[in-house]
Scaffold this active site. Structure first.
Site, mmCIF file in Angstrom:
data_model
loop_
_atom_site.group_PDB
_atom_site.id
_atom_site.type_symbol
_atom_site.label_atom_id
_atom_site.label_comp_id
_atom_site.label_asym_id
_atom_site.label_seq_id
_atom_site.Cartn_x
_atom_site.Cartn_y
_atom_site.Cartn_z
ATOM 1 N N HIS A 1 0.756 -1.232 0.066
ATOM 2 C CA HIS A 1 -0.043 -0.029 -0.010
ATOM 3 C C HIS A 1 0.923 1.265 -0.258
ATOM 4 C CE1 HIS A 1 -3.647 -2.533 1.678
ATOM 5 N NE2 HIS A 1 -3.363 -2.596 0.570
ATOM 6 N N CYS B 1 3.240 14.253 -6.786
ATOM 7 C CA CYS B 1 2.089 15.009 -7.713
ATOM 8 C C CYS B 1 1.567 14.012 -8.385
ATOM 9 C CB CYS B 1 3.028 15.968 -8.572
ATOM 10 S SG CYS B 1 1.934 16.784 -10.031
ATOM 11 N N SER C 1 -3.311 -8.056 11.224
ATOM 12 C CA SER C 1 -4.009 -7.660 10.176
ATOM 13 C C SER C 1 -5.647 -8.122 10.215
ATOM 14 C CB SER C 1 -3.577 -8.154 8.615
ATOM 15 O OG SER C 1 -4.375 -7.518 7.734
#
Ligand code: NAD
Length: 257
Positions: A123, A131, A197
């Site tokens: 992730h 940008c 998790s």
């Protein structure tokens, strides 16, 4: 518990390829809140406000996003690796780790001593900013300082595009290389260990399923139950720090036998 730890430690020493899969629960003992525990990030914010298309669609959403992201970043930059991160790094030194697949964005595996090429950040990372138009990279700390001064959404100084931390939001494309590699490693390993998790975020949560379907043993170490518990060979509902430390000690003892 001792007997269960011993059994997993034996699996680690016997396995040809051990994959460790981590989530936000691994870093709560370092002072970084997870998303889904009581007091976690989703107790304060509504996850639906942070879908990627909303970020792209309006200035108000981008501002909300940056407020939430700043609140997550502050404890992250101060955090130190905890006992579980250090034990995982030690497993690599013992030659017992194929890779870490992490959903975490806090860089704590590498700071604990794992080699960057052994850590797959599924992730992304909160430590840099890009940008979204021209992909120019920015240092997160500098962007945060500017945000504090100006109190407005940051934009690219080259092309004017919106800046966003290099993390994957809901609805944003997954990183191709990392996702592919994570699936390959999950399919090829013979022991897959989940630590901290909830296993509800897709496609990450399909990795333990992939490992199990391809013949690996599956171990889940998580404080609360997960949807994959039924297919696991062993589930330990306990704190990551103490559990993984005890596991490492057993592995070392077995290796010294
Ligand atoms: P999650 O918040 O959905 O679940 C965390 C799980 O960890 C919970 O089931 C909880 O029971 C368990 N847990 C909490 N503390 C624990 C501890 N000390 N020991 C053992 N278990 C513990 O997190 P997730 O599954 O990683 O998925 C959510 C998303 O959260 C990921 O995409 C990740 O990018 C993001 N996230 C990352 C960080 C970070 O980088 N540290 C922090 C918050 C959220």
């Amino acid at each position: 518990m001792d007997e269960v730890t011993e059994r997993i430690a034996r699996w680690i020493t016997e396995a040809k390829s051990v994959v460790i899969f981590t989530g936000a629960g691994l870093s709560t003992e370092s002072g970084i809140p997870d998303f889904r525990s009581p007091g976690g990030v989703w107790d304060k914010y509504n996850p639906e406000d942070f879908y990627f298309d909303r970020f792209m669609a309006s200035e108000i959403s981008r501002w909300k996003y940056w407020q939430m992201a700043t609140e997550m970043y502050e404890p992250m930059k101060k955090a130190q690796p905890n006992a579980a991160h250090l034990a995982i790094a030690e497993l690599e030194k013992l030659g017992k780790l194929d890779c870490v697949i992490t959903q975490n964005i806090d860089n704590l595996h590498v700071r604990a001593g794992n080699s960057p090429d052994k850590v797959i950040e599924l992730h992304g990372t909160a430590m840099s900013v890009s940008c979204l138009s021209c992909r120019k990279k920015f240092d997160r700390e500098k962007v945060q300082e500017k945000l504090k001064e100006e109190e407005k959404v940051p934009y690219c100084d080259s092309c004017g595009g919106p800046l966003k931390p290099d993390t994957i939001s809901f609805g944003q494309a997954m990183p191709v290389k990392e996702t592919q590699e994570a699936y390959e490693r999950s399919s090829a390993c013979d022991l897959f260990i989940v630590i901290g998790s909830s296993l509800v975020v897709q496609p990450a949560a399909s990795m333990p399923v992939t490992a199990k379907r391809n013949g690996a043993r599956l171990v889940i170490i998580n404080r609360d139950p997960t949807p994959c518990d039924g297919m696991a060979d062993v589930v330990i509902n306990d704190q990551a720090g103490a559990t993984v430390t005890a596991l490492l000690e057993k592995v070392k003892n077995i290796m010294a036998e």
